[in-house]
Design a protein around this motif. Structure first.
Motif, PDB file in Angstrom:
ATOM      1  N   PRO A 296       0.773  -1.250   0.000  1.00 36.12           N
ATOM      2  CA  PRO A 296       0.000   0.000   0.000  1.00 36.12           C
ATOM      3  C   PRO A 296       0.800   1.293   0.000  1.00 36.12           C
ATOM      4  CG  PRO A 296      -0.089  -1.063   2.163  1.00 36.12           C
ATOM      5  CD  PRO A 296       0.608  -2.018   1.243  1.00 36.12           C
ATOM      6  N   TRP A 297       2.116   1.251   0.238  1.00 30.85           N
ATOM      7  CA  TRP A 297       2.834   2.503   0.502  1.00 30.85           C
ATOM      8  C   TRP A 297       4.038   2.700  -0.419  1.00 30.85           C
ATOM      9  CZ3 TRP A 297      -0.903   3.766   3.574  1.00 30.85           C
ATOM     10  CH2 TRP A 297      -1.392   2.898   4.546  1.00 30.85           C
ATOM     11  N   SER A 348      -3.121  -0.229   6.508  1.00 31.79           N
ATOM     12  CA  SER A 348      -3.943   0.166   5.362  1.00 31.79           C
ATOM     13  C   SER A 348      -5.429  -0.037   5.660  1.00 31.79           C
ATOM     14  CB  SER A 348      -3.540  -0.616   4.116  1.00 31.79           C
ATOM     15  OG  SER A 348      -4.308  -0.212   3.005  1.00 31.79           O
ATOM     16  N   VAL A 349      -5.794  -1.240   6.064  1.00 29.98           N
ATOM     17  CA  VAL A 349      -7.164  -1.517   6.524  1.00 29.98           C
ATOM     18  C   VAL A 349      -7.133  -1.441   8.046  1.00 29.98           C
ATOM     19  CG1 VAL A 349      -9.035  -3.193   6.604  1.00 29.98           C
ATOM     20  CG2 VAL A 349      -7.634  -2.984   4.536  1.00 29.98           C
ATOM     21  N   THR A 350      -7.830  -0.459   8.600  1.00 34.15           N
ATOM     22  CA  THR A 350      -7.703  -0.138  10.027  1.00 34.15           C
ATOM     23  C   THR A 350      -9.050  -0.234  10.726  1.00 34.15           C
ATOM     24  OG1 THR A 350      -5.949   1.436   9.469  1.00 34.15           O
ATOM     25  CG2 THR A 350      -6.875   1.575  11.680  1.00 34.15           C
ATOM     26  N   ALA A 351      -9.080  -0.870  11.891  1.00 34.20           N
ATOM     27  CA  ALA A 351     -10.304  -0.953  12.681  1.00 34.20           C
ATOM     28  C   ALA A 351     -10.714   0.436  13.175  1.00 34.20           C
ATOM     29  CB  ALA A 351     -10.117  -1.893  13.865  1.00 34.20           C
ATOM     30  N   GLU A 352     -11.984   0.743  13.024  1.00 35.56           N
ATOM     31  CA  GLU A 352     -12.510   2.029  13.474  1.00 35.56           C
ATOM     32  C   GLU A 352     -12.387   2.188  14.984  1.00 35.56           C
ATOM     33  OE1 GLU A 352     -16.563   4.064  12.264  1.00 35.56           O
ATOM     34  OE2 GLU A 352     -16.884   2.737  13.984  1.00 35.56           O
ATOM     35  N   ASP A 353     -12.518   1.088  15.684  1.00 30.78           N
ATOM     36  CA  ASP A 353     -12.496   1.062  17.146  1.00 30.78           C
ATOM     37  C   ASP A 353     -11.675  -0.152  17.558  1.00 30.78           C
ATOM     38  OD1 ASP A 353     -13.576   0.259  19.913  1.00 30.78           O
ATOM     39  OD2 ASP A 353     -14.591   2.184  19.615  1.00 30.78           O
ATOM     40  N   LEU A 354     -10.956  -0.053  18.662  1.00 29.37           N
ATOM     41  CA  LEU A 354     -10.170  -1.198  19.126  1.00 29.37           C
ATOM     42  C   LEU A 354     -11.036  -2.410  19.444  1.00 29.37           C
ATOM     43  CD1 LEU A 354      -7.439   0.434  21.408  1.00 29.37           C
ATOM     44  CD2 LEU A 354      -7.192  -0.454  19.074  1.00 29.37           C
ATOM     45  N   ALA A 355     -12.354  -2.223  19.547  1.00 26.18           N
ATOM     46  CA  ALA A 355     -13.250  -3.364  19.711  1.00 26.18           C
ATOM     47  C   ALA A 355     -13.098  -4.353  18.565  1.00 26.18           C
ATOM     48  CB  ALA A 355     -14.699  -2.885  19.802  1.00 26.18           C
ATOM     49  N   ASP A 356     -12.781  -3.852  17.371  1.00 23.30           N
ATOM     50  CA  ASP A 356     -12.627  -4.695  16.185  1.00 23.30           C
ATOM     51  C   ASP A 356     -11.165  -4.939  15.828  1.00 23.30           C
ATOM     52  OD1 ASP A 356     -15.365  -5.170  15.493  1.00 23.30           O
ATOM     53  OD2 ASP A 356     -15.500  -3.089  14.834  1.00 23.30           O
ATOM     54  N   VAL A 357     -10.290  -4.886  16.817  1.00 21.90           N
ATOM     55  CA  VAL A 357      -8.855  -4.988  16.526  1.00 21.90           C
ATOM     56  C   VAL A 357      -8.462  -6.363  15.987  1.00 21.90           C
ATOM     57  CG1 VAL A 357      -7.997  -5.754  18.782  1.00 21.90           C
ATOM     58  CG2 VAL A 357      -6.625  -4.165  17.387  1.00 21.90           C
ATOM     59  N   TRP A 358      -9.352  -7.345  16.084  1.00 24.50           N
ATOM     60  CA  TRP A 358      -9.050  -8.662  15.490  1.00 24.50           C
ATOM     61  C   TRP A 358      -8.832  -8.532  13.982  1.00 24.50           C
ATOM     62  CZ3 TRP A 358     -11.504 -12.069  11.993  1.00 24.50           C
ATOM     63  CH2 TRP A 358     -12.695 -11.610  11.451  1.00 24.50           C
ATOM     64  N   ILE A 359      -9.451  -7.525  13.355  1.00 21.66           N
ATOM     65  CA  ILE A 359      -9.244  -7.298  11.923  1.00 21.66           C
ATOM     66  C   ILE A 359      -7.781  -6.974  11.658  1.00 21.66           C
ATOM     67  CG2 ILE A 359      -9.819  -5.778   9.978  1.00 21.66           C
ATOM     68  CD1 ILE A 359     -12.624  -5.506  11.179  1.00 21.66           C
ATOM     69  N   TYR A 444      -9.438  -6.509   1.220  1.00 24.96           N
ATOM     70  CA  TYR A 444      -8.328  -5.561   1.283  1.00 24.96           C
ATOM     71  C   TYR A 444      -8.467  -4.472   0.217  1.00 24.96           C
ATOM     72  CZ  TYR A 444      -3.919  -3.331   0.641  1.00 24.96           C
ATOM     73  OH  TYR A 444      -2.960  -2.361   0.486  1.00 24.96           O
ATOM     74  N   GLU A 445      -8.689  -4.868  -1.007  1.00 24.58           N
ATOM     75  CA  GLU A 445      -8.719  -3.892  -2.094  1.00 24.58           C
ATOM     76  C   GLU A 445      -9.913  -2.947  -1.982  1.00 24.58           C
ATOM     77  OE1 GLU A 445      -8.497  -6.362  -5.564  1.00 24.58           O
ATOM     78  OE2 GLU A 445      -6.296  -6.527  -5.460  1.00 24.58           O
ATOM     79  N   THR A 446     -11.004  -3.400  -1.398  1.00 25.87           N
ATOM     80  CA  THR A 446     -12.186  -2.553  -1.208  1.00 25.87           C
ATOM     81  C   THR A 446     -11.952  -1.512  -0.127  1.00 25.87           C
ATOM     82  OG1 THR A 446     -13.650  -4.360  -1.893  1.00 25.87           O
ATOM     83  CG2 THR A 446     -14.657  -2.545  -0.659  1.00 25.87           C
ATOM     84  N   TYR A 447     -11.218  -1.880   0.914  1.00 24.81           N
ATOM     85  CA  TYR A 447     -11.113  -1.013   2.091  1.00 24.81           C
ATOM     86  C   TYR A 447      -9.695  -0.506   2.365  1.00 24.81           C
ATOM     87  CZ  TYR A 447     -15.915  -2.268   3.123  1.00 24.81           C
ATOM     88  OH  TYR A 447     -17.279  -2.430   3.052  1.00 24.81           O
ATOM     89  N   GLN A 448      -8.775  -0.624   1.408  1.00 24.32           N
ATOM     90  CA  GLN A 448      -7.440  -0.087   1.657  1.00 24.32           C
ATOM     91  C   GLN A 448      -7.523   1.418   1.898  1.00 24.32           C
ATOM     92  OE1 GLN A 448      -4.712  -0.443  -1.628  1.00 24.32           O
ATOM     93  NE2 GLN A 448      -6.362  -0.253  -3.161  1.00 24.32           N
ATOM     94  N   TYR A 449      -6.706   1.901   2.822  1.00 26.71           N
ATOM     95  CA  TYR A 449      -6.665   3.305   3.248  1.00 26.71           C
ATOM     96  C   TYR A 449      -7.966   3.736   3.935  1.00 26.71           C
ATOM     97  CZ  TYR A 449      -3.186   3.027  -0.528  1.00 26.71           C
ATOM     98  OH  TYR A 449      -2.179   2.629  -1.365  1.00 26.71           O
ATOM     99  N   GLN A 450      -8.723   2.778   4.466  1.00 25.06           N
ATOM    100  CA  GLN A 450     -10.011   3.118   5.061  1.00 25.06           C
ATOM    101  C   GLN A 450     -10.136   2.532   6.468  1.00 25.06           C
ATOM    102  OE1 GLN A 450     -13.581   2.878   2.571  1.00 25.06           O
ATOM    103  NE2 GLN A 450     -12.277   2.395   0.826  1.00 25.06           N
ATOM    104  N   ILE A 451     -11.157   3.041   7.161  1.00 28.31           N
ATOM    105  CA  ILE A 451     -11.524   2.578   8.495  1.00 28.31           C
ATOM    106  C   ILE A 451     -12.672   1.574   8.351  1.00 28.31           C
ATOM    107  CG2 ILE A 451     -12.380   3.310  10.751  1.00 28.31           C
ATOM    108  CD1 ILE A 451      -9.625   4.393  10.092  1.00 28.31           C
ATOM    109  N   VAL A 452     -12.594   0.454   9.079  1.00 26.89           N
ATOM    110  CA  VAL A 452     -13.597  -0.596   8.917  1.00 26.89           C
ATOM    111  C   VAL A 452     -14.124  -1.077  10.259  1.00 26.89           C
ATOM    112  CG1 VAL A 452     -12.609  -1.400   6.739  1.00 26.89           C
ATOM    113  CG2 VAL A 452     -11.866  -2.452   8.891  1.00 26.89           C
ATOM    114  N   ARG A 453     -15.256  -1.770  10.174  1.00 28.56           N
ATOM    115  CA  ARG A 453     -15.803  -2.553  11.282  1.00 28.56           C
ATOM    116  C   ARG A 453     -15.890  -4.012  10.858  1.00 28.56           C
ATOM    117  NH1 ARG A 453     -20.773   0.414  14.440  1.00 28.56           N
ATOM    118  NH2 ARG A 453     -19.781   2.430  14.849  1.00 28.56           N
ATOM    119  N   SER A 454     -16.157  -4.878  11.822  1.00 26.77           N
ATOM    120  CA  SER A 454     -16.296  -6.302  11.503  1.00 26.77           C
ATOM    121  C   SER A 454     -17.405  -6.536  10.487  1.00 26.77           C
ATOM    122  CB  SER A 454     -16.576  -7.103  12.785  1.00 26.77           C
ATOM    123  OG  SER A 454     -15.460  -7.066  13.659  1.00 26.77           O
TER     124      SER A 454
END
Length: 561
Positions: A296-297, A348-359, A444-454
């Motif tokens: 990604p970088w 690159s794909v980052t959990a919005e909240d540490l609750a979803d840090v398993w991602i 990955y390709e859908t959400y690269q550089y984005q914040i995600v949830r489970s």
């Protein structure tokens, strides 16, 4: 994220330390009682909640300057926070550890001082702005940052000296937040689009940051290193390394033919060891590009920086402190492998909240197994995952408590190991490797550089498979326990089986039963089911239910009575 899992130690028995985890079980198990959620501190609440005081503005750029004094363990800095008001506001929250004094806070560096109050790390700034207004907050501050008790698991600064007694320092703050050492909007849901870092140290030292080095200047015995991050970055990944480093360059050509120079920084006495040891890095990057998508970088590069702690996935500037040893197998350094996986999963794909840090952590841990499968075959993949299975505790749901600055590892590491096993179990349930790998790549390709949830990952799984897997994730993400199956074979040759512990809608899970003469599949429910078994050539009923998924299987002769 992060973090140095110490993978394989055998001293009076096996134990696993994966970014802070200890404990083994030879068999998968559910505890008698779930773990207790802690009473959260006021600081954890103020840092974790996305209140209107934080959601009312969006930060798109930071310009951070810090003068480091390792001898006194002192930081003197300024930051420009470039933001836009997303709502009318008359007050907002930024964050900074109370160890630091704010000497000036204003709109721009030439504006009048703004009024503010402080509570824990929260700084409440009085400021009236209309929706859509662009503004720049200027903060001048100084102080001594919190020292890490055990970096990277318990965050803060690490002030050390190398073997030649040169200052050697770094910081890690994934679990604690970047406001441990600089002022910002300290929430994982708001990443700046780009950032500049200006680090000043004594001229005989180097100060390494994220991204590309734009320039260096030397004045009055001090050197300032100017770094530019051209991509979005989650703020706990912003970092600094101070030391007497030597630059080590490696060429790299990616899967798509794009070229990049890998620029590592190591302590001078370790340069030759690093030259040999880091030869594995291009292979790891290439494998992950094949499996997940383009690195990604490319504009910002990739570097390992020798750190005075085990490791951490700082974006484009990975902390490396594993002693130049291949501890995963004879060819692979665990820290390099795991933290590099985070460039895709977490950075690159980052959990919005540490609750979803398993991602971040579960995916990066699973990536280790995929790399071993790519290099050595399915047997290496299976062995790696089964070793991790020893440490699964099932005390807490993998998805944690939202709106709290709380990282699971302080209680257990299931977000790493169980997270990886959830992906493995999903792979087994889909039973189509090409489709499963396409799911990972598409996510990955859908959400690269984005914040995600489970739920974003669940949606990709459902879309790609054409099936509704919510039942699967209801069980494995939101319940602390794993399903328990009991079975028996009657004297008449009937197989009796049922879930004795599972969520109510867990009715589509496929278990592959090995049987002589013919294997078959069962889909258990919470109700007792019966299935006649054919006899084998010896006139016996013989079955085996493999333990290769996140399911507890046990025989119960009294089932059905």
């Amino acid at each position: 994220m992060n973090l140095r899992p110490l993978l394989f130690l055998l001293i009076g028995g096996i134990f696993l330390q994966s970014c802070g985890l200890f404990g083994i079980r030879l068999k998968l198990h559910n505890p008698n009682q779930p773990g207790r959620v802690p009473n959260f501190s006021r600081e954890q609440v103020l840092l974790g909640e996305m209140t209107p005081l934080r959601s009312s503005y969006d930060v798109h750029y930071y310009d951070l300057s810090i003068d480091f004094n390792p001898e006194e363990e002192l930081l003197t800095g300024t930051v420009y926070i470039f933001a836009t008001a997303t709502e009318d506001l008359d007050r907002l929250q930024i964050d900074l550890h109370p160890n630091f004094e704010i000497t000036y806070l204003s709109l721009g560096d030439d504006g009048p001082p703004l009024q503010y109050t402080r509570k824990e790390r929260a700084v409440f700034v009085e400021l009236s702005l209309l929706k859509g207004s662009s503004f720049v907050l200027y903060v001048d501050y100084n102080g001594k940052p919190k020292k890490a008790k055990k970096a990277p698991w318990k965050g803060g600064f690490v002030w050390e000296t190398d073997e030649q007694v040169n200052p050697w320092a770094g910081v890690a703050c994934e679990s604690d937040g970047a406001s441990l050492w600089w002022p910002l909007k300290d929430h994982t849901a708001d990443e700046p689009d780009s950032m500049r870092l200006h680090y000043t140290v004594s001229e005989e030292l180097m100060a390494i940051g994220n991204g590309q080095l734009e320039s260096k200047s030397t004045i009055d015995g001090k050197a300032t290193y100017n770094w530019y991050v051209s991509y979005p970055i989650n703020t706990y990944n912003v970092t600094v390394y101070i030391g007497k480093f030597k630059e080590l360059k490696q060429p790299y050509t990616g899967v798509g033919g794009e070229e990049m120079v890998l620029t590592h920084y190591v302590l001078e006495p370790n340069y030759e060891a690093a030259q040999y040891h880091f030869e594995q890095v291009p292979d790891i990057l290439y494998s992950f590009e094949q499996q997940f998508g383009t690195y990604p970088w490319y504009r910002d590069g990739f570097k390992l920086v020798e750190s005075p702690y085990e490791g951490m996935e700082h974006q484009t500037a990975i902390a490396y402190g594993n002693g130049y040893e291949n501890d995963l197998n004879e060819d692979t350094d665990y820290i390099i492998l795991h933290e590099t996986a985070h460039e895709w999963w977490g950075n690159s794909v980052t959990a919005e909240d540490l609750a979803d840090v398993w991602i971040q952590e579960g995916f990066a841990t699973y990536a280790e197994a995929l790399y071993l499968e790519d290099q050595e075959g399915k047997g290496a993949y299976d062995s790696h995952l089964f070793f991790y299975r020893l440490s699964i505790k099932n005390k807490y749901p993998v998805v944690g408590v939202r709106d709290r600055r709380w990282f699971h590892f302080r209680k257990n590491m299931d977000v790493y190991t169980k997270g990886a096993w959830i992906l493995h179990t999903l792979r087994e349930q889909i039973n189509d490797d090409d489709l499963f790998r396409d799911i990972l790549k598409t996510f990955y390709e859908t959400y690269q550089y984005q914040i995600v949830r489970s739920k974003d990952f669940v949606a990709v799984v459902n879309e790609k498979t054409g099936r509704d897997f919510q039942w699967f994730f209801d069980q494995y993400l939101y319940e602390h326990y794993v399903p328990e199956l009991e079975y028996t074979i009657t004297e008449e040759g009937e197989l009796l089986y049922k879930w004795v512990k599972a969520v109510e809608n867990f009715t589509k899970f496929r278990l592959f039963v090995e049987s002589d003469p013919m294997p078959f599949v069962i889909e258990p429910t919470l109700e007792l089911q019966r299935q006649p078994l054919p006899k084998n050539n010896s006139g016996e009923w013989n079955i085996r239910i493999p333990r290769n998924m996140l399911v507890i299987v046990r025989e119960n002769d009294k089932l059905g009575e």
